[in-house]
Design an enzyme around this catalytic site. Structure first.
Site, PDB file in Angstrom:
ATOM      1  CG  HIS A   9      -0.855   6.883  -1.886  1.00 11.38           C
ATOM      2  ND1 HIS A   9      -2.197   6.912  -2.196  1.00 11.38           N
ATOM      3  CD2 HIS A   9      -0.965   6.224  -0.642  1.00 11.38           C
ATOM      4  CE1 HIS A   9      -3.056   6.257  -1.199  1.00 11.38           C
ATOM      5  NE2 HIS A   9      -2.344   5.955  -0.536  1.00 11.38           N
ATOM      6  CG  HIS A  61      -1.873   1.033   1.392  1.00 15.54           C
ATOM      7  ND1 HIS A  61      -3.316   0.964   1.492  1.00 15.54           N
ATOM      8  CD2 HIS A  61      -1.621   2.551   1.177  1.00 15.54           C
ATOM      9  CE1 HIS A  61      -3.873   2.087   1.610  1.00 15.54           C
ATOM     10  NE2 HIS A  61      -2.714   3.065   1.361  1.00 15.54           N
ATOM     11  CE  LYS A  87      -2.697  11.320  -2.682  1.00 11.93           C
ATOM     12  NZ  LYS A  87      -3.246  10.062  -2.855  1.00 11.93           N
ATOM     13  CG  HIS A  91      -7.311   4.572   1.005  1.00 10.52           C
ATOM     14  ND1 HIS A  91      -6.925   4.020  -0.267  1.00 10.52           N
ATOM     15  CD2 HIS A  91      -6.232   5.084   1.456  1.00 10.52           C
ATOM     16  CE1 HIS A  91      -5.445   4.184  -0.496  1.00 10.52           C
ATOM     17  NE2 HIS A  91      -5.104   4.687   0.686  1.00 10.52           N
ATOM     18  CD  GLU A 114      -5.962   7.596   5.841  1.00 13.52           C
ATOM     19  OE1 GLU A 114      -6.399   7.585   4.864  1.00 13.52           O
ATOM     20  OE2 GLU A 114      -4.814   8.118   6.145  1.00 13.52           O
ATOM     21  CG  ASP A 133      -0.476   5.389   3.485  1.00 18.26           C
ATOM     22  OD1 ASP A 133      -0.992   5.481   2.222  1.00 18.26           O
ATOM     23  OD2 ASP A 133      -1.325   5.818   4.412  1.00 18.26           O
ATOM     24  CG  ASN A 134       0.368   8.939   1.691  1.00 21.03           C
ATOM     25  OD1 ASN A 134      -0.251   8.304   2.137  1.00 21.03           O
ATOM     26  ND2 ASN A 134       0.033   9.945   0.623  1.00 21.03           N
TER      27      ASN A 134
HETATM   28 ZN   LIG Z   1      -3.184   4.973   1.294  1.00 14.56          ZN
END
Ligand SMILES: [Zn+2]
Length: 437
Positions: free
Chosen positions: A82, A80, A85, A231, A234, A332-333
Site C-alpha cells: 500500500h 501486496h 498509505k 482483501h 482480515e 503489506d503496509n
Molecule cells: Zn493490504
C-alpha cells in the site's frame, strides 16, 4: 557494497562458488547441502544470466568472482503493498493498534492530506527503499473511494513510468465491498482500472448481499479482461468466510483470469471440516493466496485490554500449498496505521515469515513465495528465477546458510540489476518531515 566483492561495470562476469537454492533455479541439479543449496557458478553476459551450473569440483573459470559460498537469490517480487498509505505514521498514528483504529485513522488522513504531491512524495520514498533492498516488481493497492481515485491513479501512472526498468509496478483498486452497491460509480472505477492496465480489487466483508456484489465484480472483470485482487477475512471472527464466497463466485463465473486473495486470517480459526471444504474450493477455483505476516502479527489478536496475543494472525499457508494453491508472502503496509513499521524489505518479510509461518524443517520451496510464485500471479515476463536467459537481477548476501542469512539484516547485500551492481541508497526519513507537519 559487501567489501571484497566487486561486480565489473561492463555486465560480463562469472560468479563462482555461489550458493543457489534448488527451488529458485529450475535448471540446476545437485548435489545439494542439507539446506537445499547447491554450490554453483552463475555466468552473466550483456545483462542476462547465460548459465547456472553446479560447481562439482570443475576448474574455476578464469577471472571469475569467488563468492566463497554466499547465497544468491533472485530479486524480489512484492505482490501486496500500500504505497499510497506508506509513511504517514508520524502525522497519523494508530491510536490503539487495532484494525478499526487503523481504518479510521487512514480515512481521516486521506480526506485532508492525500494531495497529488503528498502521495507522489511518499510513493517515491517507498519505491527507493524497495529498490535498494532488491525488489524488482511490486503491486500496490490504491484507496479508490472518490475523490481519491482521481488523485492516486494518475500519480501511480506517473510513478510507473518513472520507475520503468527499476521496479515494475502494478496497481489494484481498493474499496470496501459495500462500495460496489454504487454500481454506476464502481463501473466507472473498473473502466479507469482497465485504462490503467490495473487489477480490479475490493475488501470483502460478510455483508448480506456479498454474493450479489461479488457477481457484479466478477462480471465487470470478465467484460474488461481484468485480473482480481481481494482483501478477505482480515479478522479472527470464525464467521468470516468470504474466501470461500470468492472461490464459489470464481467457479460460478468460470473465471479464467488470475485471482489473488490476501490475508484470509479467519481461516486459521475455523473448525477443521469447514477449513477442508474451503481449501478444496480455493484449489478448484484456481485462487492464489498471499499472507501478510508482519501486518497480521501487529493487528490481529490485539485485545485492547493490554493482554498478550495468543495467535499469530496468519492464514493456513502450508495447507493451501499442500492443495496446490499458489502461495506468496508480501510486505503489506509500511509505517502507517495498519502497521507501524516496515521498509518494503522482502528479506525482512521472508525472515519474519520463516519465524511466524515456519518456512523451515524443511525450507522446501518456500523461497518461491517472495519471487517466482508472485511473479506468475502478477503475469510478469520474467519468472524471477535464476536460469539461463533471465535478466541478471539478483541479490548477493553475506549469509552462506539459512541460519546466517536470516539472523542478520544483511544491510550490506549487493543488488545486481541487468548485470550491474546498483547504488543502494535508503532515503532519509528527514525528507518526509515537511509532509508530517
Ligand atoms: Zn493490504
Amino acid at each position: 557494497m559487501a567489501g571484497d566483492i566487486d561486480i565489473p561495470s561492463n555486465g560480463w562476469f562469472v560468479l563462482t562458488n555461489a550458493r543457489v537454492h534448488l527451488s529458485v533455479a529450475p535448471g540446476l541439479t545437485g548435489p545439494a547441502d542439507t539446506d537445499g543449496f547447491v554450490l554453483a557458478d552463475i555466468a552473466v553476459a550483456d545483462g542476462r544470466i547465460t548459465g547456472v551450473a553446479a560447481r562439482n569440483g570443475k576448474p574455476v573459470p578464469p577471472r571469475s568472482i569467488d563468492l566463497k559460498g554466499r547465497i544468491v537469490l533472485p530479486c524480489f517480487v512484492d505482490c501486496h503493498t500500500h504505497i499510497d498509505k506508506g509513511h504517514i505514521w508520524p502525522r497519523m498514528p494508530n491510536p490503539d493498534g487495532t484494525f478499526m483504529g487503523a481504518l479510521d485513522a487512514v480515512g481521516s488522513d486521506r480526506l485532508v492530506r492525500w494531495s497529488e504531491r503528498d502521495v507522489e512524495r511518499r510513493m517515491d520514498f517507498s519505491l527507493r527503499s524497495a529498490y535498494a533492498h532488491g525488489t524488482r516488481a511490486l503491486r500496490t493497492h490504491l484507496d479508490s473511494i472518490a475523490p481519491q481515485d482521481s488523485i492516486s491513479w494518475p500519480v501511480f501512472e506517473t510513478m510507473r513510468e518513472r520507475w520503468k526498468g527499476r521496479i515494475e509496478l502494478q496497481a489494484a483498486c481498493l474499496v470496501g465491498i459495500e462500495g460496489v452497491r454504487e454500481k454506476a460509480w464502481f463501473t466507472t472505477l473498473a473502466d479507469r482500472v482497465a485504462r490503467s492496465g490495473g487489477v480490479l480489487g475490493a475488501v470483502t466483508y460478510m455483508v448480506p448481499d456479498l454474493d450479489e456484489l461479488l457477481d457484479f465484480v466478477f462480471a465487470l472483470a470478465i467484460e474488461r479482461g481484468l485480473d482480481l485482487d481481494f482483501h478477505a477475512d482480515e479478522t479472527d471472527e470464525v464467521g468470516a468466510v468470504s474466501l470461500r464466497r470468492i472461490a464459489e463466485a470464481a467457479l460460478r463465473h468460470r473465471f479464467e483470469g488470475k485471482i489473488l486473495v490476501g490475508h484470509c486470517c479467519s481461516l486459521a480459526r475455523q473448525p477443521d471440516k469447514a477449513v477442508h471444504e474451503t481449501l478444496d474450493l480455493v484449489a478448484r477455483a484456481g485462487l492464489a493466496v498471499v499472507s501478510l505476516p508482519m501486518c497480521n502479527l501487529y493487528l490481529q489478536d490485539r485485545r485492547g485490554d493490554r493482554t498478550t496475543p495468543r495467535w499469530r494472525g496468519v492464514t493456513l499457508l502450508h495447507e493451501l500449498k499442500d492443495r496446490g494453491v499458489p502461495v506468496a508472502v508480501a510486505s503489506d503496509n509500511t509505517r502507517d496505521p495498519f502497521y507501524a513499521y516496515g521498509d518494503l524489505d522482502m528479506l525482512e518479510v521472508y525472515r519474519m515469515a520463516t519465524r511466524i509461518l515456519h518456512f523451515d524443517h524443511p525450507v522446501a520451496d518456500w523461497p518461491r513465495t517472495v519471487g517466482a510464485t508472485p511473479a506468475a500471479v502478477m503475469r510478469l515476463d520474467d519468472p524471477a528465477e535464476l536460469g539461463a536467459g533471465s535478466p541478471a537481477d539478483f541479490v548477493i548476501f553475506r549469509g552462506r546458510s539459512w541460519t546466517e542469512l536470516l539472523s542478520r539484516p544483511e544491510s550490506d547485500r549487493i543488488v545486481v540489476r541487468a548485470g550491474q551492481a546498483i547504488e543502494r541508497v535508503l532515503p532519509d526519513y528527514a525528507e518526509l518531515d515537511e509532509l508530517m507537519r
